[in-house]
Write a protein that holds these residues in place. Structure first.
Motif, short mmCIF file in Angstrom:
data_model
loop_
_atom_site.label_atom_id
_atom_site.label_comp_id
_atom_site.label_asym_id
_atom_site.label_seq_id
_atom_site.Cartn_x
_atom_site.Cartn_y
_atom_site.Cartn_z
N UNK A 175 28.82 24.42 5.54
CA UNK A 175 29.82 24.06 4.54
C UNK A 175 30.27 25.32 3.80
N UNK A 176 31.58 25.39 3.51
CA UNK A 176 32.13 26.50 2.74
C UNK A 176 32.70 25.94 1.43
N UNK A 177 32.23 26.48 0.31
CA UNK A 177 32.69 26.04 -1.00
C UNK A 177 33.26 27.26 -1.72
N UNK A 178 34.54 27.19 -2.03
CA UNK A 178 35.30 28.35 -2.50
C UNK A 178 35.54 28.30 -4.00
N UNK A 179 36.01 29.39 -4.60
CA UNK A 179 36.15 29.45 -6.06
C UNK A 179 37.03 28.34 -6.63
#
Length: 260
Positions: free
Chosen positions: A42-46
């Motif tokens: 999973x990628x969680x961005x600003x």
């Protein structure tokens, strides 16, 4: 619990009991609440805010910049509430200057490969079926169920307790409490099964049916139907919700179903 193969930016605010599986990437300016589980890759961005007890499955990307050519790098967010299940490969984009944020409420099930675009506002207890894709600034009210492979045009609104059939193309607003299907998307009845599951009694369901007979089955235009409903039917929470939805509709509501 953070796996050693995961990356968490030192400025991210992650509750102590969040489970973070291998190959996760969590950037700066991210907040994740207690009891949430972040699946592998999973990628969680600003700009992402995630509440408590969410379950995010592998491959999801949350907080990417909008796919909107008007976006100029302004600061915006994604705000996700509590108890949400977000399945594999879901994408949820940040807002733009238009609304400033994309919002997902509480207790929602977002199935695999769903796309939620910039500035969408989704309420609570919603189900989005696999491969549902929504453009920017869509509103989905509480308890709506949108079946798989549905495409939703920008600026559309889907009312509460709506059931939309699989493979639909939503180009206009879908008023509350109904079932919608066919092509072009049309009113096909009241979502009586869903309403009974949510403790609506037969009298209330009949009241809703009577309202929609004026809107869809008496040959009236929407304005005429609204005037008669307001004048002749007793006020109730459901009546007023339907009337307000119809009056506030920017794109117009979906058509009635007329057999070929």
């Amino acid at each position: 619990m953070k796996q050693p193969l995961a990356y968490v930016h030192p400025d991210a605010k992650v509750a102590d009991n969040v489970v973070i599986e291998p190959f996760v990437s969590i950037d700066h300016d991210v907040e994740i609440g207690e009891g949430t589980r972040i699946g592998s890759s999973v990628t969680i961005l600003p700009g992402t805010r995630i509440g408590k007890n969410c379950n995010i499955f592998p491959g999801a990307v949350i907080g990417a910049i909008p796919q909107d050519l008007k976006f100029r790098g302004e600061y915006t967010t994604v705000e996700i509430g509590d108890n949400n299940t977000i399945r594999e490969m879901v994408t949820i984009n940040r807002g733009t200057a238009s609304k400033g944020k994309t919002v997902l409420g509480n207790n929602n099930l977002i199935m695999a490969y769903v796309h939620i675009a910039h500035d969408c506002f989704l309420g609570n207890n919603i189900i989005l079926g696999n491969n549902t894709n929504m453009a920017g600034e869509v509103i989905v009210d509480d308890w709506a169920i949108i079946s798989g492979m549905t495409g939703i045009h920008q600026f559309c609104r889907i009312g509460s307790h709506v059931m939309i059939g699989g493979g639909s193309l939503v180009r206009k607003d879908v008023p509350p409490f109904i079932k919608a299907g066919r092509e072009p998307l049309s009113y096909v009845g009241i979502n009586s099964i869903g309403l009974r599951r949510r403790q609506y009694n037969n009298e209330k369901i009949r009241e809703i049916q009577d309202i929609y007979r004026y809107i869809y089955q008496k040959g009236l235009n929407t304005s005429q139907a609204a005037e008669i409903i307001e004048a002749e039917m007793p006020a109730s929470t459901e009546r007023d919700e339907i009337l307000l939805f119809v009056k506030d509709s920017k794109r117009g509501i979906i058509r009635g179903y007329y057999p070929d």
